[in-house]
Design a protein around this motif. Structure first.
Motif, PDB file in Angstrom:
ATOM      1  N   PRO A  21       0.819  -1.223   0.000  1.00 36.51           N
ATOM      2  CA  PRO A  21       0.000   0.000   0.000  1.00 36.51           C
ATOM      3  C   PRO A  21       0.846   1.265   0.000  1.00 36.51           C
ATOM      4  O   PRO A  21       0.495   2.257  -0.649  1.00 36.51           O
ATOM      5  CB  PRO A  21      -0.830  -0.140   1.282  1.00 36.51           C
ATOM      6  CG  PRO A  21      -0.966  -1.630   1.475  1.00 36.51           C
ATOM      7  CD  PRO A  21       0.361  -2.185   1.026  1.00 36.51           C
ATOM      8  N   ALA A  22       1.981   1.233   0.704  1.00 36.93           N
ATOM      9  CA  ALA A  22       2.850   2.411   0.746  1.00 36.93           C
ATOM     10  C   ALA A  22       3.472   2.682  -0.619  1.00 36.93           C
ATOM     11  O   ALA A  22       3.584   3.853  -1.042  1.00 36.93           O
ATOM     12  CB  ALA A  22       3.946   2.218   1.794  1.00 36.93           C
ATOM     13  N   GLN A  23       3.879   1.637  -1.312  1.00 36.97           N
ATOM     14  CA  GLN A  23       4.459   1.810  -2.651  1.00 36.97           C
ATOM     15  C   GLN A  23       3.422   2.354  -3.625  1.00 36.97           C
ATOM     16  O   GLN A  23       3.733   3.211  -4.464  1.00 36.97           O
ATOM     17  CB  GLN A  23       5.013   0.473  -3.156  1.00 36.97           C
ATOM     18  CG  GLN A  23       6.278   0.013  -2.459  1.00 36.97           C
ATOM     19  CD  GLN A  23       6.695  -1.385  -2.872  1.00 36.97           C
ATOM     20  OE1 GLN A  23       5.896  -2.324  -2.855  1.00 36.97           O
ATOM     21  NE2 GLN A  23       7.968  -1.536  -3.249  1.00 36.97           N
ATOM     22  N   ILE A  24       2.202   1.873  -3.526  1.00 35.07           N
ATOM     23  CA  ILE A  24       1.131   2.374  -4.392  1.00 35.07           C
ATOM     24  C   ILE A  24       0.859   3.842  -4.092  1.00 35.07           C
ATOM     25  O   ILE A  24       0.723   4.667  -4.997  1.00 35.07           O
ATOM     26  CB  ILE A  24      -0.148   1.537  -4.199  1.00 35.07           C
ATOM     27  CG1 ILE A  24       0.098   0.088  -4.637  1.00 35.07           C
ATOM     28  CG2 ILE A  24      -1.308   2.134  -4.985  1.00 35.07           C
ATOM     29  CD1 ILE A  24      -1.011  -0.868  -4.245  1.00 35.07           C
ATOM     30  N   ALA A  25       0.795   4.177  -2.808  1.00 37.54           N
ATOM     31  CA  ALA A  25       0.548   5.569  -2.414  1.00 37.54           C
ATOM     32  C   ALA A  25       1.662   6.487  -2.901  1.00 37.54           C
ATOM     33  O   ALA A  25       1.399   7.612  -3.365  1.00 37.54           O
ATOM     34  CB  ALA A  25       0.408   5.660  -0.896  1.00 37.54           C
ATOM     35  N   ASP A  26       2.910   6.034  -2.814  1.00 42.09           N
ATOM     36  CA  ASP A  26       4.035   6.847  -3.285  1.00 42.09           C
ATOM     37  C   ASP A  26       3.913   7.120  -4.786  1.00 42.09           C
ATOM     38  O   ASP A  26       4.176   8.247  -5.242  1.00 42.09           O
ATOM     39  CB  ASP A  26       5.355   6.133  -3.002  1.00 42.09           C
ATOM     40  CG  ASP A  26       5.714   6.132  -1.521  1.00 42.09           C
ATOM     41  OD1 ASP A  26       5.097   6.902  -0.763  1.00 42.09           O
ATOM     42  OD2 ASP A  26       6.614   5.346  -1.132  1.00 42.09           O
ATOM     43  N   ALA A  27       3.541   6.104  -5.557  1.00 39.12           N
ATOM     44  CA  ALA A  27       3.396   6.286  -7.004  1.00 39.12           C
ATOM     45  C   ALA A  27       2.266   7.267  -7.313  1.00 39.12           C
ATOM     46  O   ALA A  27       2.410   8.153  -8.167  1.00 39.12           O
ATOM     47  CB  ALA A  27       3.136   4.938  -7.675  1.00 39.12           C
ATOM     48  N   LYS A  28       1.169   7.138  -6.603  1.00 42.29           N
ATOM     49  CA  LYS A  28       0.044   8.058  -6.832  1.00 42.29           C
ATOM     50  C   LYS A  28       0.427   9.489  -6.495  1.00 42.29           C
ATOM     51  O   LYS A  28      -0.017  10.433  -7.169  1.00 42.29           O
ATOM     52  CB  LYS A  28      -1.166   7.604  -6.012  1.00 42.29           C
ATOM     53  CG  LYS A  28      -1.819   6.332  -6.531  1.00 42.29           C
ATOM     54  CD  LYS A  28      -3.040   5.954  -5.694  1.00 42.29           C
ATOM     55  CE  LYS A  28      -3.722   4.710  -6.249  1.00 42.29           C
ATOM     56  NZ  LYS A  28      -4.924   4.322  -5.460  1.00 42.29           N
ATOM     57  N   GLU A  29       1.246   9.661  -5.470  1.00 42.36           N
ATOM     58  CA  GLU A  29       1.683  11.013  -5.105  1.00 42.36           C
ATOM     59  C   GLU A  29       2.524  11.638  -6.211  1.00 42.36           C
ATOM     60  O   GLU A  29       2.453  12.851  -6.449  1.00 42.36           O
ATOM     61  CB  GLU A  29       2.473  10.968  -3.796  1.00 42.36           C
ATOM     62  CG  GLU A  29       1.614  10.748  -2.566  1.00 42.36           C
ATOM     63  CD  GLU A  29       2.433  10.736  -1.290  1.00 42.36           C
ATOM     64  OE1 GLU A  29       3.629  11.100  -1.354  1.00 42.36           O
ATOM     65  OE2 GLU A  29       1.879  10.374  -0.233  1.00 42.36           O
ATOM     66  N   ILE A  30       3.316  10.822  -6.900  1.00 44.69           N
ATOM     67  CA  ILE A  30       4.132  11.343  -8.003  1.00 44.69           C
ATOM     68  C   ILE A  30       3.232  11.851  -9.124  1.00 44.69           C
ATOM     69  O   ILE A  30       3.473  12.933  -9.686  1.00 44.69           O
ATOM     70  CB  ILE A  30       5.094  10.249  -8.502  1.00 44.69           C
ATOM     71  CG1 ILE A  30       6.160   9.948  -7.446  1.00 44.69           C
ATOM     72  CG2 ILE A  30       5.765  10.686  -9.815  1.00 44.69           C
ATOM     73  CD1 ILE A  30       7.058   8.787  -7.785  1.00 44.69           C
ATOM     74  N   PHE A  31       2.188  11.110  -9.432  1.00 49.44           N
ATOM     75  CA  PHE A  31       1.250  11.559 -10.464  1.00 49.44           C
ATOM     76  C   PHE A  31       0.482  12.792  -9.989  1.00 49.44           C
ATOM     77  O   PHE A  31       0.282  13.757 -10.754  1.00 49.44           O
ATOM     78  CB  PHE A  31       0.273  10.449 -10.823  1.00 49.44           C
ATOM     79  CG  PHE A  31       0.870   9.378 -11.696  1.00 49.44           C
ATOM     80  CD1 PHE A  31       1.095   9.607 -13.055  1.00 49.44           C
ATOM     81  CD2 PHE A  31       1.224   8.143 -11.163  1.00 49.44           C
ATOM     82  CE1 PHE A  31       1.658   8.628 -13.849  1.00 49.44           C
ATOM     83  CE2 PHE A  31       1.782   7.160 -11.960  1.00 49.44           C
ATOM     84  CZ  PHE A  31       2.013   7.400 -13.308  1.00 49.44           C
ATOM     85  N   ALA A  32       0.058  12.790  -8.730  1.00 49.73           N
ATOM     86  CA  ALA A  32      -0.676  13.936  -8.185  1.00 49.73           C
ATOM     87  C   ALA A  32       0.159  15.202  -8.216  1.00 49.73           C
ATOM     88  O   ALA A  32      -0.354  16.307  -8.429  1.00 49.73           O
ATOM     89  CB  ALA A  32      -1.150  13.629  -6.765  1.00 49.73           C
ATOM     90  N   ALA A  33       1.469  15.071  -8.009  1.00 56.49           N
ATOM     91  CA  ALA A  33       2.366  16.232  -8.029  1.00 56.49           C
ATOM     92  C   ALA A  33       2.402  16.885  -9.402  1.00 56.49           C
ATOM     93  O   ALA A  33       2.753  18.072  -9.522  1.00 56.49           O
ATOM     94  CB  ALA A  33       3.769  15.823  -7.612  1.00 56.49           C
TER      95      ALA A  33
END
Length: 273
Positions: A255-267
């Motif tokens: 879940p943490a890895q998925i959240a990190d990837a989503k944050e990159i797209f959100a940025a």
């Protein structure tokens, strides 16, 4: 007869389903046919709302994590007329419309059969009045005519990696055709949802994710990115087909890895789901 690298799909100057769509064929009402793996109803996975999804057979890519390797060869599909597919989709139009959904042509790779795909999209949109989506890797985007794309409301575009070497390792094909197709869709103002599969140790490098994110944001027609966690649900199919599933020991992302990837797209201003 020559074949596409990595598959036993024959390369023909003109496919039989393309011949069926010529003006002469139309005048004699010869049915447009294609190779179909299956069809199904889905919700939230293949475009907005509940959708009728036609899965076509044949794909030029050999993705390491493919969960449907049984769709790679066109000859393994069932020869089916467009009339049959449309008749099946018509059974669900009331339900689909009430659920705010539509119809998706997927695969395999639907642009391996561009005329059949175009016929389906046109009739789904104009005969059944459904929202239409095309699910594609973009590798064969040059085969999609402007007329075909006019009948597409949404493109689900798989961008497997930003690093060309990783992309080729994952798919067995070069990255450039997919990026070219993405730019063409942007020029046409066609809505695109980018799909990115997060594979630990393969596509999850932050620089790789950021490359996809920056490119998608630069297009101006990508309101959403689906970050898809790698899974091994297709492993049994690989085994049944006698294929070597090289990612057998690869874990699904946390879940943490998925959240990190989503944050990159959100940025980059993209809605990542």
């Amino acid at each position: 007869m020559a074949t596409l690298l990595g598959t036993d799909i024959p390369i023909r100057p003109r496919a039989r389903d393309e011949d069926a769509a010529t003006p002469a064929a139309a005048a004699t009402h010869r049915p447009v046919t294609g190779s179909v793996h299956s069809w199904d109803l889905s919700t939230g996975l293949d475009g907005p709302g509940s959708r009728f999804v036609a899965f076509l057979s044949g794909c030029p890519l050999t993705c390491l994590y493919c969960h449907n390797p049984d769709t790679w060869r066109m000859r393994d599909g069932k020869r089916t007329t467009a009339d049959e597919v449309i008749a099946e989709a018509a059974k669900y139009t009331t339900f689909i419309s009430a659920a705010g959904g539509g119809a998706t042509v997927s695969g395999g790779e639907p642009l391996l059969q561009p005329v059949f795909t175009g016929e389906l999209l046109h009739r789904l949109k104009h005969e059944l009045a459904l929202h239409t989506a095309l699910d594609t890797s973009g590798h064969l985007g040059a085969r999609a005519t402007d007329a075909l794309l006019r009948d597409v409301d949404l493109v689900l575009l798989d961008i497997k990696s930003w690093h060309p070497g990783t992309y080729e390792k994952v798919t067995g094909r070069p990255l450039a055709p997919t990026l070219d197709f993405a730019r063409r869709l942007a020029a046409l103002g066609k809505e695109v949802w980018v799909r990115f599969v997060l594979v630990p140790g393969l596509t999850d490098d932050p620089a790789n994710v950021e490359g996809v994110a920056r490119f998608a944001a630069s297009l101006g027609n990508v309101p959403r990115v689906d970050v898809l966690p790698f899974h091994k649900l297709g492993e049994a199919k690989w085994d049944a087909l006698g294929k070597d599933f090289t990612l057998r020991a690869t874990p699904s992302p946390s879940p943490a890895q998925i959240a990190d990837a989503k944050e990159i797209f959100a940025a980059q201003g993209l809605a990542a789901v």
